[in-house]
Design a protein around this motif. Structure first.
Motif, PDB file in Angstrom:
ATOM      1  N   ASP A  25       6.257  56.311 -14.015  1.00 41.09           N
ATOM      2  CA  ASP A  25       7.387  55.715 -14.727  1.00 41.09           C
ATOM      3  C   ASP A  25       6.938  54.926 -15.949  1.00 41.09           C
ATOM      4  O   ASP A  25       7.651  54.848 -16.947  1.00 41.09           O
ATOM      5  CB  ASP A  25       8.208  54.824 -13.787  1.00 41.09           C
ATOM      6  CG  ASP A  25       7.441  53.598 -13.310  1.00 41.09           C
ATOM      7  OD1 ASP A  25       6.204  53.679 -13.134  1.00 41.09           O
ATOM      8  OD2 ASP A  25       8.072  52.539 -13.103  1.00 41.09           O
ATOM      9  N   THR A  63      11.660  56.779 -11.480  1.00 43.20           N
ATOM     10  CA  THR A  63      12.671  56.725 -12.535  1.00 43.20           C
ATOM     11  C   THR A  63      13.905  57.544 -12.168  1.00 43.20           C
ATOM     12  O   THR A  63      13.792  58.705 -11.758  1.00 43.20           O
ATOM     13  CB  THR A  63      12.111  57.260 -13.868  1.00 43.20           C
ATOM     14  OG1 THR A  63      10.924  56.552 -14.203  1.00 43.20           O
ATOM     15  CG2 THR A  63      13.133  57.099 -14.989  1.00 43.20           C
ATOM     16  N   THR A 119      14.205  52.183 -13.395  1.00 43.05           N
ATOM     17  CA  THR A 119      13.033  52.297 -12.530  1.00 43.05           C
ATOM     18  C   THR A 119      13.013  51.178 -11.496  1.00 43.05           C
ATOM     19  O   THR A 119      13.480  50.064 -11.764  1.00 43.05           O
ATOM     20  CB  THR A 119      11.722  52.252 -13.342  1.00 43.05           C
ATOM     21  OG1 THR A 119      10.606  52.345 -12.446  1.00 43.05           O
ATOM     22  CG2 THR A 119      11.598  50.966 -14.135  1.00 43.05           C
ATOM     23  N   ASN A 179       8.940  61.243 -11.739  1.00 43.31           N
ATOM     24  CA  ASN A 179       8.954  60.760 -13.118  1.00 43.31           C
ATOM     25  C   ASN A 179       8.798  61.900 -14.122  1.00 43.31           C
ATOM     26  O   ASN A 179       9.343  61.836 -15.229  1.00 43.31           O
ATOM     27  CB  ASN A 179       7.865  59.715 -13.313  1.00 43.31           C
ATOM     28  CG  ASN A 179       8.082  58.506 -12.431  1.00 43.31           C
ATOM     29  OD1 ASN A 179       9.120  57.851 -12.499  1.00 43.31           O
ATOM     30  ND2 ASN A 179       7.129  58.216 -11.557  1.00 43.31           N
TER      31      ASN A 179
END
Length: 224
Positions: free
Chosen positions: A216, A55, A50, A195
């Motif tokens: 994330d 991510t 991340t 994410n």
């Protein structure tokens, strides 16, 4: 005037209530653990990475299962470094990727279009020489069979041409000399974010994940 004021007040309260419910759902479903598949071998090393908001899933460029450099050639990057050993793959809103290099440059129009699925999506692929484990980078060991499922998930995220090849986006908006962008399927929205995609990738290959998360922090909560 009273009617107008009531309409404005109800609208504001409605927005506040929606945001509150969204954040509550994000919190509760983020800490709801989807447990990893048990009894599997540790054949392939992958990572979750991340930048503090987004991510990526990081995979080995080459393994006995696949060679990602054939799907996403080094030549699509400006550096064309063929010695990179890892590939970070992320999915997201195309407008964010190409038009918003920093948060300070985020435009309302870009955020609005992304939140309400009014834009298209892209895959961002970045080659790395090595990965270093820390709070923002977590190593995960998976089996070859699980890796095949992860590969299928990522491959299904690409939009392809008539010959079945991924579509490289020609742009000067690269983040460095080792990354490239590709056209992707599905549209980004507040309920399916970059994410969410990464979390679903973990689910696809039987790893610990959230029930659902747009952030994330939800993913990395389970990898402290």
């Amino acid at each position: 005037m009273k009617k107008i004021f009531k309409i404005i007040l109800r609208t504001v309260l409605g927005i506040v209530a929606f945001v509150a419910l969204f954040l509550l759902a994000a919190f509760l479903l983020s800490i709801w653990t989807v447990k990893k598949q048990s009894g599997t071998s540790a054949d392939v090393t992958i990572y979750i990475l991340t930048n503090g908001d987004h991510t990526d899933i990081v995979v080995p460029v080459k393994s006995q299962v696949t060679d990602w450099s054939k799907e996403m050639p080094y030549q699509n990057t400006t550096g064309r470094d063929t010695t990179a050993k890892y590939l970070a793959v992320g999915w997201g809103d195309k407008g964010f990727y190409l038009n918003t290099p920093t948060w300070s440059q985020l435009k309302f129009s870009t955020a609005f279009r992304a939140a309400f699925a009014l834009s298209t999506s892209a895959i961002h692929a970045t080659y790395y020489q090595a990965m270093q484990e820390n709070n923002n980078c977590k190593k995960i060991m998976i089996s070859n069979e699980q890796y095949k499922r992860l590969i299928a998930f990522v491959n299904d995220s690409f939009k392809r041409d008539s010959a079945g090849n991924v579509i490289n986006i020609k742009t000067n908006a690269n983040y460095g000399t080792s990354d490239a962008f590709y056209e992707a399927n599905r549209k980004y929205n507040m309920f399916y974010t970059c994410n969410t995609w990464a979390n679903n990738a973990l689910k696809a290959c039987g790893q610990t994940a959230c029930m659902w998360t747009p952030f994330d922090r939800g993913i990395f909560y389970h990898y402290k």
